[in-house]
Design a protein around this motif. Structure first.
Motif, PDB file in Angstrom:
ATOM      1  N   PHE A  58       0.831  -1.203   0.000  1.00  0.00           N
ATOM      2  CA  PHE A  58       0.000   0.000   0.000  1.00  0.00           C
ATOM      3  C   PHE A  58       0.868   1.257   0.000  1.00  0.00           C
ATOM      4  N   ARG A  59       0.353   2.306  -0.634  1.00  0.00           N
ATOM      5  CA  ARG A  59       1.089   3.563  -0.718  1.00  0.00           C
ATOM      6  C   ARG A  59       0.991   4.348   0.582  1.00  0.00           C
ATOM      7  N   ASN A  60       2.026   5.134   0.855  1.00  0.00           N
ATOM      8  CA  ASN A  60       2.000   6.034   1.999  1.00  0.00           C
ATOM      9  C   ASN A  60       1.124   7.245   1.698  1.00  0.00           C
ATOM     10  N   HIS A  61       0.540   7.775   2.748  1.00  0.00           N
ATOM     11  CA  HIS A  61      -0.304   8.965   2.640  1.00  0.00           C
ATOM     12  C   HIS A  61       0.051   9.862   3.818  1.00  0.00           C
ATOM     13  N   ARG A  62       0.105  11.166   3.607  1.00  0.00           N
ATOM     14  CA  ARG A  62       0.483  12.087   4.685  1.00  0.00           C
ATOM     15  C   ARG A  62      -0.638  13.082   4.946  1.00  0.00           C
ATOM     16  N   ILE A  63      -0.953  13.290   6.225  1.00  0.00           N
ATOM     17  CA  ILE A  63      -1.969  14.264   6.612  1.00  0.00           C
ATOM     18  C   ILE A  63      -1.448  15.092   7.785  1.00  0.00           C
ATOM     19  N   THR A  64      -2.039  16.249   7.987  1.00  0.00           N
ATOM     20  CA  THR A  64      -1.775  17.056   9.174  1.00  0.00           C
ATOM     21  C   THR A  64      -3.023  17.004  10.042  1.00  0.00           C
ATOM     22  N   SER A  65      -2.870  16.555  11.268  1.00  0.00           N
ATOM     23  CA  SER A  65      -4.046  16.351  12.109  1.00  0.00           C
ATOM     24  C   SER A  65      -3.706  16.515  13.583  1.00  0.00           C
TER      25      SER A  65
ATOM     26  N   SER B  75       2.234  16.121  11.705  1.00  0.00           N
ATOM     27  CA  SER B  75       2.210  15.668  10.317  1.00  0.00           C
ATOM     28  C   SER B  75       2.434  14.164  10.344  1.00  0.00           C
ATOM     29  N   TRP B  76       1.405  13.407   9.979  1.00  0.00           N
ATOM     30  CA  TRP B  76       1.406  11.960  10.127  1.00  0.00           C
ATOM     31  C   TRP B  76       1.516  11.289   8.762  1.00  0.00           C
ATOM     32  N   THR B  77       2.296  10.233   8.696  1.00  0.00           N
ATOM     33  CA  THR B  77       2.456   9.467   7.461  1.00  0.00           C
ATOM     34  C   THR B  77       2.160   7.998   7.738  1.00  0.00           C
ATOM     35  N   GLY B  78       1.433   7.376   6.812  1.00  0.00           N
ATOM     36  CA  GLY B  78       1.125   5.961   6.980  1.00  0.00           C
ATOM     37  C   GLY B  78       0.237   5.447   5.870  1.00  0.00           C
ATOM     38  N   LEU B  79      -0.336   4.291   6.089  1.00  0.00           N
ATOM     39  CA  LEU B  79      -1.185   3.624   5.107  1.00  0.00           C
ATOM     40  C   LEU B  79      -2.643   3.960   5.389  1.00  0.00           C
ATOM     41  N   ARG B  80      -3.398   4.220   4.336  1.00  0.00           N
ATOM     42  CA  ARG B  80      -4.806   4.562   4.526  1.00  0.00           C
ATOM     43  C   ARG B  80      -5.570   3.348   5.053  1.00  0.00           C
ATOM     44  N   LEU B  81      -6.269   3.527   6.156  1.00  0.00           N
ATOM     45  CA  LEU B  81      -6.994   2.419   6.767  1.00  0.00           C
ATOM     46  C   LEU B  81      -8.109   1.918   5.859  1.00  0.00           C
TER      47      LEU B  81
ATOM     48  N   LEU C 185     -16.809   4.812   9.771  1.00  0.00           N
ATOM     49  CA  LEU C 185     -15.751   5.810   9.897  1.00  0.00           C
ATOM     50  C   LEU C 185     -14.463   5.308   9.259  1.00  0.00           C
ATOM     51  N   ALA C 186     -14.105   4.076   9.555  1.00  0.00           N
ATOM     52  CA  ALA C 186     -12.852   3.527   9.043  1.00  0.00           C
ATOM     53  C   ALA C 186     -12.851   3.433   7.522  1.00  0.00           C
ATOM     54  N   LEU C 187     -14.031   3.222   6.921  1.00  0.00           N
ATOM     55  CA  LEU C 187     -14.118   3.066   5.466  1.00  0.00           C
ATOM     56  C   LEU C 187     -14.307   4.390   4.729  1.00  0.00           C
ATOM     57  N   ASP C 188     -14.567   5.464   5.447  1.00  0.00           N
ATOM     58  CA  ASP C 188     -14.816   6.759   4.822  1.00  0.00           C
ATOM     59  C   ASP C 188     -13.489   7.375   4.381  1.00  0.00           C
ATOM     60  N   ASN C 189     -13.279   7.499   3.075  1.00  0.00           N
ATOM     61  CA  ASN C 189     -11.987   8.022   2.612  1.00  0.00           C
ATOM     62  C   ASN C 189     -11.814   9.497   2.934  1.00  0.00           C
ATOM     63  N   ARG C 190     -12.900  10.187   3.312  1.00  0.00           N
ATOM     64  CA  ARG C 190     -12.784  11.591   3.725  1.00  0.00           C
ATOM     65  C   ARG C 190     -12.262  11.714   5.147  1.00  0.00           C
ATOM     66  N   ALA C 191     -12.336  10.634   5.910  1.00  0.00           N
ATOM     67  CA  ALA C 191     -11.900  10.676   7.307  1.00  0.00           C
ATOM     68  C   ALA C 191     -10.385  10.619   7.445  1.00  0.00           C
TER      69      ALA C 191
ATOM     70  N   CYS D 122      -8.279   8.225   7.914  1.00  0.00           N
ATOM     71  CA  CYS D 122      -7.735   7.366   8.965  1.00  0.00           C
ATOM     72  C   CYS D 122      -6.498   6.639   8.444  1.00  0.00           C
ATOM     73  N   LEU D 123      -5.484   6.544   9.290  1.00  0.00           N
ATOM     74  CA  LEU D 123      -4.215   5.946   8.881  1.00  0.00           C
ATOM     75  C   LEU D 123      -3.778   4.825   9.808  1.00  0.00           C
ATOM     76  N   LEU D 124      -2.980   3.923   9.247  1.00  0.00           N
ATOM     77  CA  LEU D 124      -2.092   3.079  10.035  1.00  0.00           C
ATOM     78  C   LEU D 124      -0.757   3.815   9.978  1.00  0.00           C
TER      79      LEU D 124
END
Length: 433
Positions: free
Chosen positions: A249-256, A296-302, A342-348, A350-352
């Motif tokens: 899986f690709r990495n994804h970065r968010i600020t939260s 700033s968090w980086t990980g795999l999209r849940l 919540l876990a399946l909502d791609n707008r949320a 959520c990361l591993l």
């Protein structure tokens, strides 16, 4: 699909901060407990930032009663629940917890000590020694003394045993230096407000909330995460290493923002009364405004991981999804759940998560992988993630008893941002002061 839960990324931070600022300042004026200061230690705690050696608190146990009967360990073992009664021992006391089982905040976990001592469990789940409710409960449940009791050396009390490896864990010293140490075992800190002036909270300054000894993982890429489903269509458990997950899986970065459920518990209790909080009388009653931080968090999209691991999810109706949850379990034994929607909502978003502020997570923040759930109570953001299960809502104590709304009526998931006050700074939005 379930509704989108509030998220506190940069855009949300600008909007939400303005709406809470006035109320936050108003409640602070009514606060009965003085805000904590980094020069001292937290009211209600016996921990000092400079105290060494470490000495964890321990309850003495209920005092012996005149004429009480004596029982041997063998006598106690006969009451392991198999015949309907459950006894346990603590130090030299024998306690009948049969009727207490339904009230026990830890739920069925107490059955792990049925017919034997709770001493070892309490050394691991040391929160028992920080809650004032425990002493009163012991008094009411004592039925006799343990005739063959022998005093055992309590190495854990001094930071040894299961607690020793984490004492020199990376990042721990900076946490001690820049925060208020609420507890050493388990390690918990509140960030001093002066350290929250930066838009991104440095990793070493972010608050820490642990419940047990910190698991230290030596080979992060070999760390196993188990995926399981209680649904009939996806019954087989699958074990994948973190390295395998990162290769797939690709990495994804968010600020939260990450915020503890008990942030500003002291303010809340003072402003709204004891009935408004589940932290009254506990070790977190005096929490201030430093149990949050922005990263700033980086990980795999849940959501991507779940859909790939459980293909049958794509066939479920919205109603079926609303009835399901995702249980997240940590290597330390802590586990809780969130709604599957919540876990399946791609707008949320959520990361591993595996990285914070561009660097690997530190042990206190869940190395090598943790759940990062924007806008959701910190208690659901399980660290040292080792198992992900799709099925019913978790029956664990951290869902069924702790971290619930007023009157413990429902689990807390979405958590509004709860600040002391804010300062607008250009286009970066609001910064916490």
């Amino acid at each position: 699909m379930a509704r989108c839960f509030p998220r506190f990324h940069r855009l949300h931070l600008r909007v939400a901060a303005a709406s809470v600022a006035a109320g936050a300042l108003q409640s602070r004026e009514r606060k009965a407990v003085q805000p904590t200061a980094c020069e001292g230690w937290h009211p209600g705690y016996a921990w000092s930032r400079g105290s060494r050696p470490l000495v964890a608190p321990r309850w003495e146990g209920a005092a012996a009663k005149d004429g009480e009967p004596a029982y041997s360990r063998q006598d106690v073992q006969r009451h392991d629940g198999s015949q309907g009664t459950v006894w346990v021992t603590y130090r030299d006391g024998v306690y009948d917890v049969t009727r207490y089982l339904e009230k026990h905040p830890g739920g069925k976990l107490i059955l792990q000590a049925a017919g034997g001592p709770v001493d070892g469990w309490w050394k691991y789940w040391a929160q028992h020694h920080l809650s004032p409710e425990v002493a009163a409960t012991l008094e009411s449940l004592r039925i006799g003394r343990l005739s063959d009791y022998e005093v055992e050396e309590d190495e854990e009390r001094y930071g040894h045993g299961a607690w020793e490896p984490e004492q020199t864990a990376p990042g721990r010293e900076e946490s001690r230096r820049t925060g208020i140490v609420l507890s050493e075992m388990p390690f918990q800190t509140e960030t001093c407000s002066a350290e929250l002036a930066e838009f991104l909270t440095p990793t070493g300054k972010l608050y820490v909330r642990n419940h047990a000894p910190v698991p230290l993982v030596e080979e992060p890429l070999e760390h196993l995460v188990t995926f399981a489903s209680q649904e009939s269509q996806d019954t087989e458990e699958v074990d994948l290493t973190l390295g395998q997950l990162q290769g797939r899986f690709r990495n994804h970065r968010i600020t939260s923002i990450l915020q503890c459920t008990g942030n500003r518990a002291g303010d809340n209790i003072a402003a709204n009364g004891p009935a408004s909080s589940g932290f009254v009388g506990g070790d977190s009653e005096y929490l201030g405004a430093g149990m949050l931080g922005n990263g700033s968090w980086t990980g795999l999209r849940l959501d991507e991981v779940l859909r790939a691991m459980f293909p049958s999810l794509s066939t479920l109706s919205e109603a079926a999804i609303r009835d399901l949850h995702v249980t997240l379990e940590g290597l330390d034994g802590y586990y809780t759940s969130i709604p599957l929607g919540l876990a399946l909502d791609n707008r949320a978003d959520c990361l591993l998560a595996t990285h914070l502020n561009g660097e690997e997570l530190t042990p206190d923040h869940g190395f090598p992988v943790r759940a990062l759930l924007p806008g959701i109570a910190g208690a659901r953001n399980v660290k040292w993630l080792t198992k992900v299960t799709v099925g019913k809502e978790s029956d664990g104590p951290w869902t069924s008893h702790f971290y619930r709304g007023a009157g413990r009526s429902h689990p807390i998931y979405a958590l509004p941002m709860n600040l002391g006050h804010v300062w607008k700074h250009g286009f970066d939005g609001f910064r916490v002061l």
